[in-house]
Motif scaffolding. Structure first.
Motif, mmCIF file in Angstrom:
data_model
loop_
_atom_site.group_PDB
_atom_site.id
_atom_site.type_symbol
_atom_site.label_atom_id
_atom_site.label_comp_id
_atom_site.label_asym_id
_atom_site.label_seq_id
_atom_site.Cartn_x
_atom_site.Cartn_y
_atom_site.Cartn_z
ATOM 1 N N GLU A 164 32.579 45.641 91.033
ATOM 2 C CA GLU A 164 32.364 44.717 92.163
ATOM 3 C C GLU A 164 30.936 44.276 92.420
ATOM 4 O OE1 GLU A 164 33.922 43.868 96.778
ATOM 5 O OE2 GLU A 164 33.868 46.056 96.071
ATOM 6 N N LEU A 165 30.432 43.004 92.434
ATOM 7 C CA LEU A 165 29.319 42.598 92.843
ATOM 8 C C LEU A 165 29.310 42.164 94.044
ATOM 9 C CD1 LEU A 165 28.731 40.389 89.596
ATOM 10 C CD2 LEU A 165 27.654 42.693 90.027
ATOM 11 N N GLY A 166 28.201 42.409 94.974
ATOM 12 C CA GLY A 166 28.023 42.156 96.175
ATOM 13 C C GLY A 166 29.070 42.642 97.059
ATOM 14 N N THR A 167 29.206 43.921 97.066
ATOM 15 C CA THR A 167 30.349 44.765 97.734
ATOM 16 C C THR A 167 30.369 44.642 99.428
ATOM 17 O OG1 THR A 167 31.563 46.745 97.788
ATOM 18 C CG2 THR A 167 29.345 46.920 97.528
ATOM 19 N N GLY A 168 29.172 44.529 99.878
ATOM 20 C CA GLY A 168 29.081 44.728 101.184
ATOM 21 C C GLY A 168 29.174 46.101 101.694
ATOM 22 N N SER A 169 30.492 46.183 102.760
ATOM 23 C CA SER A 169 30.888 47.224 103.461
ATOM 24 C C SER A 169 31.830 48.216 102.393
ATOM 25 C CB SER A 169 31.790 47.125 104.563
ATOM 26 O OG SER A 169 33.035 46.276 104.065
ATOM 27 N N GLY A 170 32.152 47.675 101.053
ATOM 28 C CA GLY A 170 32.901 48.292 100.042
ATOM 29 C C GLY A 170 34.418 48.141 100.345
ATOM 30 N N LEU A 189 35.755 52.505 88.842
ATOM 31 C CA LEU A 189 35.232 51.422 89.697
ATOM 32 C C LEU A 189 33.780 51.620 90.057
ATOM 33 C CD1 LEU A 189 38.219 52.002 90.859
ATOM 34 C CD2 LEU A 189 37.796 49.733 92.045
ATOM 35 N N LEU A 190 33.026 50.739 89.994
ATOM 36 C CA LEU A 190 31.695 50.723 90.286
ATOM 37 C C LEU A 190 31.302 49.445 91.292
ATOM 38 C CD1 LEU A 190 28.928 52.017 90.073
ATOM 39 C CD2 LEU A 190 28.308 50.280 88.417
ATOM 40 N N LEU A 191 30.989 49.767 92.540
ATOM 41 C CA LEU A 191 30.795 48.862 93.585
ATOM 42 C C LEU A 191 29.068 48.843 93.871
ATOM 43 C CD1 LEU A 191 33.179 50.308 96.419
ATOM 44 C CD2 LEU A 191 33.505 49.097 94.356
ATOM 45 N N THR A 192 28.710 47.340 93.782
ATOM 46 C CA THR A 192 27.191 47.047 93.719
ATOM 47 C C THR A 192 26.744 46.301 94.677
ATOM 48 O OG1 THR A 192 27.163 45.526 91.993
ATOM 49 C CG2 THR A 192 27.266 47.632 91.109
ATOM 50 N N LEU A 233 23.077 48.787 84.724
ATOM 51 C CA LEU A 233 24.287 49.408 85.004
ATOM 52 C C LEU A 233 24.462 50.504 84.255
ATOM 53 C CD1 LEU A 233 26.291 46.021 85.676
ATOM 54 C CD2 LEU A 233 25.766 47.510 87.436
ATOM 55 N N PRO A 234 25.577 51.509 84.222
ATOM 56 C CA PRO A 234 26.056 52.403 83.473
ATOM 57 C C PRO A 234 26.687 51.597 82.108
ATOM 58 C CG PRO A 234 26.396 52.887 85.381
ATOM 59 C CD PRO A 234 26.158 51.500 85.670
ATOM 60 N N ALA A 235 26.483 52.203 81.259
ATOM 61 C CA ALA A 235 27.005 51.458 79.714
ATOM 62 C C ALA A 235 28.493 50.658 79.861
ATOM 63 C CB ALA A 235 27.038 52.432 78.564
ATOM 64 N N ASP A 236 29.372 51.525 80.679
ATOM 65 C CA ASP A 236 30.656 51.114 80.798
ATOM 66 C C ASP A 236 31.084 49.937 81.628
ATOM 67 O OD1 ASP A 236 31.709 53.316 78.807
ATOM 68 O OD2 ASP A 236 32.388 54.378 80.596
ATOM 69 N N PHE A 237 30.016 49.782 82.447
ATOM 70 C CA PHE A 237 30.079 48.738 83.390
ATOM 71 C C PHE A 237 29.213 47.495 83.163
ATOM 72 C CE2 PHE A 237 31.494 52.217 85.931
ATOM 73 C CZ PHE A 237 32.889 51.871 86.213
ATOM 74 N N ALA A 238 28.461 47.779 81.901
ATOM 75 C CA ALA A 238 27.542 46.815 81.371
ATOM 76 C C ALA A 238 28.840 45.773 80.546
ATOM 77 C CB ALA A 238 26.709 46.949 80.467
ATOM 78 N N THR A 239 30.074 46.460 80.130
ATOM 79 C CA THR A 239 31.041 45.578 79.752
ATOM 80 C C THR A 239 32.479 45.952 80.326
ATOM 81 O OG1 THR A 239 31.462 47.589 78.194
ATOM 82 C CG2 THR A 239 29.902 45.585 77.233
ATOM 83 N N PRO A 240 32.562 45.370 81.527
ATOM 84 C CA PRO A 240 33.643 45.650 82.483
ATOM 85 C C PRO A 240 34.854 44.985 81.951
ATOM 86 C CG PRO A 240 32.293 44.108 83.551
ATOM 87 C CD PRO A 240 31.675 44.459 82.203
ATOM 88 N N ASP A 241 36.065 45.405 82.492
ATOM 89 C CA ASP A 241 37.175 44.638 82.179
ATOM 90 C C ASP A 241 37.414 43.408 83.090
ATOM 91 O OD1 ASP A 241 38.372 46.175 79.813
ATOM 92 O OD2 ASP A 241 38.529 47.821 81.470
ATOM 93 N N VAL A 242 37.139 44.174 84.181
ATOM 94 C CA VAL A 242 37.282 43.171 85.481
ATOM 95 C C VAL A 242 35.814 43.152 86.389
ATOM 96 C CG1 VAL A 242 38.869 42.462 87.526
ATOM 97 C CG2 VAL A 242 39.742 43.619 85.689
ATOM 98 N N VAL A 243 35.576 41.773 86.839
ATOM 99 C CA VAL A 243 34.616 41.681 87.678
ATOM 100 C C VAL A 243 34.979 41.086 89.090
ATOM 101 C CG1 VAL A 243 32.098 40.786 88.624
ATOM 102 C CG2 VAL A 243 32.612 41.570 86.025
#
Length: 367
Positions: A164-170, A189-192, A233-243
């Motif tokens: 997630e990009l621009g997660t705000g409150s999450g 999941l990685l919230l950013t 970003l961690p390696a797994d999330f540099a190639t995510p399935d979903v953004v």
């Protein structure tokens, strides 16, 4: 002078805003309870200095939110005084049904899912609250992305990676993670967010999920549009399935870097290292971004921003179109209410299908 308002329960608050220097605003507040029979009337005051740049316009709502938050933090924890906030609109209620920035914590329940508690912090501004787009995007993700995989499906071998990009409150990410746990869908999941205070708030909300150790993991990190994904970003999330991205397009200054970041995240190499494990066969080999967006009649800059975003996506070799839902699948509604207020507190049932008819869109971006 800002406001006087009588609230149910007897509290009366005054807020006075004054400025004695070019770079500071002083906010003085006073709250008191009605005099109980035979007793004195307790009063609590606070005066807060808020610095700002002479080149910036300071939102009076943000000033008030910061001052009220400071007052609530420093208030004595006594039986005869309960800190409270008056109605505070970071986003116009005519535009956003669920925004209630004055409430400390919201309970949010996607249809058929366990309840999630989301803390809010209006003192950090727009990112500190829960909004319609976050709930609409979470509903879409739960209905269309985090569905249980078919038995024997080779895609079930590893967890789906959701960034997630621009997660705000999450809020959006927390709801999706909660649904993954409830449905037994393996997910990471990685919230950013670029704002460190938003990162802190999202991390607190993610931690409150108390996800048991197992197939679902959630983390929070700082990341800004335009940053190098492979380096930040961690390696797994540099190639995510979903953004997933919720209502972040307000200006060209953010739209263009976002498109360039998505180009890096979605255009995986031909080796198959970034192959998607989404449950939908149509999406199986194609990572995708889902972006919730809604125009606002009083803010033409939002429309300009989304146009700039689409133009830049085209220049980056990305396609943008409206995401479609599976035929015949029910759209999950969302119930939201004030935590701890019982039947007397605010509550709202949010219907993403109705919001879509009113102009809210989920855009799908892919390479």
């Amino acid at each position: 002078h800002d406001t006087h308002r009588k609230r149910p329960g007897g509290s009366l608050r005054t807020a006075t805003v004054s400025s004695s220097r070019p770079h500071a605003v002083y906010v003085s507040l006073q709250a008191r309870k009605d005099t109980p029979p035979g007793g004195s009337r307790p009063t609590r005051s606070a005066r807060v200095r808020i610095s700002h740049s002479r080149k910036k316009t300071v939102s009076t709502k943000l000033l008030e939110a910061q001052a009220l938050g400071s007052m609530a933090t420093t208030a004595p924890k006594t039986a005869d005084y309960t800190p409270s906030r008056r109605s505070l609109e970071l986003c116009p209620r005519s535009y956003d049904l669920v925004e209630r920035a004055e409430l400390d914590t919201l309970c949010v329940q996607l249809e058929g899912m366990p309840t999630v508690s989301i803390d809010q912090n209006p003192g950090i501004g727009i990112p500190g609250a829960v909004y319609d787009c976050a709930l609409a995007l979470a509903s879409f993700a739960v209905d269309e992305i985090v569905v249980p995989k078919r038995e024997g499906d080779p895609a079930a071998a590893r967890a789906v990676r959701i960034l997630e990009l621009g997660t705000g409150s999450g809020a959006c990410g927390a709801l999706v993670a909660n649904a993954c746990v409830a449905r037994g869908v393996p997910a990471s999941l990685l919230l950013t967010d670029r704002n460190p205070k938003s990162v802190d708030l999202a991390r607190r909300n993610a931690s409150a999920l108390q996800i048991p150790s197992g197939n679902v993991q959630i983390d929070v990190a700082r990341f800004a549009f335009g940053d190098d994904a492979s380096a930040n970003l961690p390696a797994d999330f540099a190639t995510p399935d979903v953004v997933v991205v919720s209502d972040v397009l307000y200006s060209r200054e953010s739209a263009v870097p976002l498109a360039r970041t998505l180009r890096q995240l979605l255009r995986h190499d031909a080796s198959g290292a970034g192959e998607s494990v989404l449950a939908s066969p149509a999406d199986r080999r194609q990572p995708a971004c889902y972006l919730a967006w809604r125009p606002r009649s009083g803010d033409p800059g939002k429309t300009t921003a989304v146009k700039a975003f689409m133009v830049e996506c085209g220049a980056c070799g990305l396609s943008v179109h409206e995401a479609s839902r599976s035929p015949g699948r029910t759209v999950s509604t969302v119930r939201v209410w004030e935590k701890g207020a019982g039947n007397r507190g605010w509550s709202q049932t949010y219907d993403p299908a109705a919001a879509a008819r009113d102009g809210l869109k989920i855009l799908k971006i892919e390479a």
